[in-house]
Design a protein around this motif. Structure first.
Motif, PDB file in Angstrom:
ATOM      1  N   PRO A 189     157.099 -58.856   9.709  1.00 58.18           N
ATOM      2  CA  PRO A 189     156.313 -60.011  10.178  1.00 58.18           C
ATOM      3  C   PRO A 189     156.674 -61.276   9.417  1.00 58.18           C
ATOM      4  CG  PRO A 189     154.976 -58.660   8.727  1.00 58.18           C
ATOM      5  CD  PRO A 189     156.290 -57.929   8.891  1.00 58.18           C
ATOM      6  N   ASP A 190     157.851 -61.831   9.717  1.00 58.72           N
ATOM      7  CA  ASP A 190     158.422 -62.915   8.921  1.00 58.72           C
ATOM      8  C   ASP A 190     157.558 -64.175   8.904  1.00 58.72           C
ATOM      9  OD1 ASP A 190     160.593 -61.318   8.327  1.00 58.72           O
ATOM     10  OD2 ASP A 190     161.749 -61.995  10.035  1.00 58.72           O
ATOM     11  N   PHE A 191     156.843 -64.453   9.985  1.00 62.14           N
ATOM     12  CA  PHE A 191     155.998 -65.646  10.030  1.00 62.14           C
ATOM     13  C   PHE A 191     154.971 -65.610   8.898  1.00 62.14           C
ATOM     14  CE2 PHE A 191     152.039 -67.697  11.487  1.00 62.14           C
ATOM     15  CZ  PHE A 191     152.499 -68.994  11.664  1.00 62.14           C
ATOM     16  N   PHE A 192     154.344 -64.450   8.704  1.00 59.67           N
ATOM     17  CA  PHE A 192     153.334 -64.340   7.655  1.00 59.67           C
ATOM     18  C   PHE A 192     153.950 -64.119   6.281  1.00 59.67           C
ATOM     19  CE2 PHE A 192     150.690 -63.364  11.403  1.00 59.67           C
ATOM     20  CZ  PHE A 192     149.719 -64.328  11.212  1.00 59.67           C
ATOM     21  N   LEU A 193     155.052 -63.391   6.217  1.00 54.54           N
ATOM     22  CA  LEU A 193     155.721 -63.203   4.929  1.00 54.54           C
ATOM     23  C   LEU A 193     156.220 -64.541   4.384  1.00 54.54           C
ATOM     24  CD1 LEU A 193     157.763 -59.959   5.642  1.00 54.54           C
ATOM     25  CD2 LEU A 193     155.845 -60.181   4.058  1.00 54.54           C
ATOM     26  N   GLU A 194     156.740 -65.374   5.269  1.00 52.00           N
ATOM     27  CA  GLU A 194     157.254 -66.675   4.865  1.00 52.00           C
ATOM     28  C   GLU A 194     156.128 -67.599   4.398  1.00 52.00           C
ATOM     29  OE1 GLU A 194     160.478 -69.427   4.333  1.00 52.00           O
ATOM     30  OE2 GLU A 194     160.417 -67.268   4.678  1.00 52.00           O
ATOM     31  N   ASN A 195     154.927 -67.412   4.966  1.00 45.60           N
ATOM     32  CA  ASN A 195     153.813 -68.326   4.697  1.00 45.60           C
ATOM     33  C   ASN A 195     152.637 -67.637   4.009  1.00 45.60           C
ATOM     34  OD1 ASN A 195     154.896 -70.757   6.148  1.00 45.60           O
ATOM     35  ND2 ASN A 195     154.878 -69.315   7.852  1.00 45.60           N
ATOM     36  N   LYS A 196     152.912 -66.546   3.296  1.00 49.58           N
ATOM     37  CA  LYS A 196     151.831 -65.766   2.695  1.00 49.58           C
ATOM     38  C   LYS A 196     151.091 -66.523   1.589  1.00 49.58           C
ATOM     39  CE  LYS A 196     154.985 -63.290  -0.425  1.00 49.58           C
ATOM     40  NZ  LYS A 196     154.542 -63.920  -1.662  1.00 49.58           N
ATOM     41  N   ASP A 197     151.697 -67.581   1.050  1.00 51.75           N
ATOM     42  CA  ASP A 197     151.043 -68.368   0.000  1.00 51.75           C
ATOM     43  C   ASP A 197     150.540 -69.717   0.510  1.00 51.75           C
ATOM     44  OD1 ASP A 197     151.565 -66.418  -1.985  1.00 51.75           O
ATOM     45  OD2 ASP A 197     153.619 -67.159  -2.170  1.00 51.75           O
ATOM     46  N   ARG A 198     150.550 -69.895   1.858  1.00 55.06           N
ATOM     47  CA  ARG A 198     150.130 -71.160   2.439  1.00 55.06           C
ATOM     48  C   ARG A 198     148.748 -71.040   3.078  1.00 55.06           C
ATOM     49  NH1 ARG A 198     152.708 -73.890  -0.481  1.00 55.06           N
ATOM     50  NH2 ARG A 198     151.985 -75.655   0.735  1.00 55.06           N
ATOM     51  N   ALA A 199     148.121 -72.193   3.283  1.00 52.76           N
ATOM     52  CA  ALA A 199     146.867 -72.258   4.040  1.00 52.76           C
ATOM     53  C   ALA A 199     147.187 -72.535   5.503  1.00 52.76           C
ATOM     54  CB  ALA A 199     145.989 -73.373   3.483  1.00 52.76           C
ATOM     55  N   PHE A 200     146.343 -72.032   6.398  1.00 54.34           N
ATOM     56  CA  PHE A 200     146.496 -72.266   7.835  1.00 54.34           C
ATOM     57  C   PHE A 200     145.280 -73.024   8.365  1.00 54.34           C
ATOM     58  CE2 PHE A 200     148.707 -68.331   6.862  1.00 54.34           C
ATOM     59  CZ  PHE A 200     149.887 -68.416   7.570  1.00 54.34           C
ATOM     60  N   GLY A 210     134.507 -72.888  21.345  1.00 55.39           N
ATOM     61  CA  GLY A 210     135.584 -72.693  20.395  1.00 55.39           C
ATOM     62  C   GLY A 210     135.119 -72.871  18.961  1.00 55.39           C
ATOM     63  N   ASN A 211     135.988 -72.504  18.017  1.00 49.94           N
ATOM     64  CA  ASN A 211     135.701 -72.604  16.591  1.00 49.94           C
ATOM     65  C   ASN A 211     136.885 -73.235  15.882  1.00 49.94           C
ATOM     66  OD1 ASN A 211     133.263 -70.948  16.905  1.00 49.94           O
ATOM     67  ND2 ASN A 211     134.679 -69.234  17.160  1.00 49.94           N
ATOM     68  N   ARG A 212     136.620 -73.865  14.733  1.00 54.62           N
ATOM     69  CA  ARG A 212     137.683 -74.448  13.921  1.00 54.62           C
ATOM     70  C   ARG A 212     137.422 -74.157  12.444  1.00 54.62           C
ATOM     71  NH1 ARG A 212     141.208 -77.724  16.335  1.00 54.62           N
ATOM     72  NH2 ARG A 212     140.762 -78.417  18.465  1.00 54.62           N
ATOM     73  N   GLY A 213     138.504 -73.974  11.715  1.00 56.35           N
ATOM     74  CA  GLY A 213     138.357 -73.721  10.292  1.00 56.35           C
ATOM     75  C   GLY A 213     139.699 -73.499   9.629  1.00 56.35           C
ATOM     76  N   THR A 214     139.713 -72.637   8.622  1.00 55.62           N
ATOM     77  CA  THR A 214     140.926 -72.357   7.862  1.00 55.62           C
ATOM     78  C   THR A 214     141.169 -70.849   7.796  1.00 55.62           C
ATOM     79  OG1 THR A 214     139.687 -72.326   5.786  1.00 55.62           O
ATOM     80  CG2 THR A 214     140.684 -74.421   6.451  1.00 55.62           C
ATOM     81  N   ALA A 215     142.387 -70.491   7.426  1.00 50.22           N
ATOM     82  CA  ALA A 215     142.750 -69.075   7.305  1.00 50.22           C
ATOM     83  C   ALA A 215     143.796 -68.921   6.208  1.00 50.22           C
ATOM     84  CB  ALA A 215     143.283 -68.548   8.631  1.00 50.22           C
ATOM     85  N   TYR A 216     143.944 -67.688   5.718  1.00 50.73           N
ATOM     86  CA  TYR A 216     144.973 -67.378   4.726  1.00 50.73           C
ATOM     87  C   TYR A 216     145.328 -65.901   4.838  1.00 50.73           C
ATOM     88  CZ  TYR A 216     141.105 -65.348   2.012  1.00 50.73           C
ATOM     89  OH  TYR A 216     140.035 -64.585   1.624  1.00 50.73           O
ATOM     90  N   VAL A 217     146.498 -65.543   4.340  1.00 54.04           N
ATOM     91  CA  VAL A 217     146.934 -64.145   4.327  1.00 54.04           C
ATOM     92  C   VAL A 217     146.298 -63.452   3.132  1.00 54.04           C
ATOM     93  CG1 VAL A 217     148.880 -62.560   4.141  1.00 54.04           C
ATOM     94  CG2 VAL A 217     149.107 -64.671   5.473  1.00 54.04           C
TER      95      VAL A 217
END
Length: 409
Positions: A189-200, A210-217
């Motif tokens: 899962p390269d998308f998440f492996l590449e961005n595992k230390d980033r905020a979404f 609908g809902n809005r907010g933040t996410a992280y791995v």
């Protein structure tokens, strides 16, 4: 672990075990699609492509097949046409058929371009050798290869089938530039492996809002199971009131697609994103979600406080344990103190003597730690871990040999 927890664990285990099954290696290229055929020896260099001399817009009977740098002309593009019995005709975009000179099968026999008579010396079989590499074998089971070179002008001939990069070819999609293979997608899962230390940035949309907010791995397990921490606000469609939710979502990666497990395929979130993409959109028949990579770090969106226990500070929990060797216990638990990332709990357990059946009550204190979005009994080593958002009702903490559940009463 509760009965429901065991059922969920087994369900997830079997789902993810199934993901390890490799795609069949005999996947064949779609008919009618044109490819550049490139020697594996050349790697990422712009060299080693099948070529007819002189860039002819119309094939020349008897033209030699050699290797050159890709130039994008029709004489370098080939399609595979079904010849029956698992064989193919290989036809260039300028109309010529790939042909074994004189119908011979001896080592070193030349490969050339001819008009289409569709006899056996114009029939070829493909064999996938892994990682998008192919062997091209003749009707007499000789390998189409080169004399261990790939520089401009290198001749293409046949030889007894043997192993080596000079016997293997990439099929490069002429319209997309992607290598075609039995597995054309990444295995991880390269998308998440590449961005595992980033905020979404996280958003969801359904037919009712609908809902809005933040996410992280939060975690990536077994190479392809992704646990996302979510923190979002929205409007509760049941009562129209604003809601604030802190929870977790489980995704898994399957053959190039990200999916969320669902009993009804109509409501299964599915989406694609590559390593270098900045956005993953997943959808089902009633809506979808979007995860957009930001420039912020993961730490910036992880809830800084153990909200599961803070939100339930005055409530009582149903407490249960399960071990691999000695069964488990049940009882209740309640928060004593929360200091920073440390949570101290008073636990009352009901114990049963295995010989006499006599029941006793044991009171004790247990300490948990909240680190990077996960709860653990072990401050060092992360031997046990569990996740729960502020709006969840159950926290399950699992270790190598045991598990512990806290369920809000």
């Amino acid at each position: 672990m509760t009965k429901e927890g065991i059922t969920l664990f087994l369900s997830v285990f079997f789902i993810f075990s199934g993901l390890a099954v490799k795609a069949a290696d005999n996947t064949q290229p779609p008919e009618g699609k044109y490819f550049y055929i490139k020697s594996v020896q050349a790697g990422s260099q712009n060299l080693g492509f099948w070529d007819q001399p002189g860039k002819p817009s119309r094939f020349k009977k008897g033209a030699n097949l050699a290797l050159y740098a890709k130039d994008g002309y029709a004489d370098q593009q080939f399609k595979f046409m079904d010849a029956g019995a698992g064989m193919y005709y290989i036809v260039s975009k300028n109309g010529g058929y790939v042909d074994i000179a004189g119908g011979k099968s001896s080592n070193g026999t030349n490969v050339l371009i001819w008009e289409g008579h569709k006899k056996s010396n114009q029939k070829f079989r493909l064999k996938h050798t892994g990682d998008g590499k192919w062997k091209i074998l003749t009707y007499t089971n000789r390998a189409v290869c080169t004399p261990r070179k790939y520089s401009n002008g290198t001749n293409v001939h046949i030889w007894e089938d043997h192993n080596g990069s000079w016997t293997e070819w990439y099929l490069v999609d002429a319209s997309t530039g992607a290598n075609f293979g039995a597995e054309t997608y990444s295995k991880t899962p390269d998308f998440f492996l590449e961005n595992k230390d980033r905020a979404f940035n996280y958003s969801s949309q359904t037919l009712v809002g609908g809902n809005r907010g933040t996410a992280y791995v939060a975690r990536i397990d077994f190479g392809r199971n992704i646990l996302l921490g979510l923190d979002y606000t929205g409007i509760n469609p049941m009562d129209g009131k604003k809601m604030e939710v802190s929870t977790f979502m489980r995704l898994y990666y399957d053959k190039g697609q990200y999916k969320q497990a669902a009993s009804d395929p109509e409501f299964q979130l599915v989406g694609k994103a590559g390593k270098d993409d900045k956005r993953l959109s997943m959808s089902h028949s009633q809506g979808g979600i979007t995860l957009e990579v930001t420039g912020k770090s993961k730490a910036s969106v992880i809830p800084s406080s153990p909200m599961f226990f803070i939100n339930n500070r005055t409530k009582q929990f149903e407490f249960s344990t399960q071990t691999a060797f000695s069964g488990g216990t049940r009882g209740t638990a309640k928060v004593i103190t929360i200091k920073g990332n440390a949570i101290e709990l008073k636990v009352t357990e009901e114990l049963t003597d295995e010989k006499t059946g006599k029941k006793t009550v044991r009171n004790s204190t247990k300490k948990l730690y909240y680190i990077d979005g996960q709860y653990t009994f072990n401050y060092d080593g992360y031997v046990t871990y569990g996740y729960a958002g502020g709006s969840d009702n159950v926290l399950s903490i699992s270790g190598e040999q045991d598990s512990t559940d806290f369920k809000v009463k």
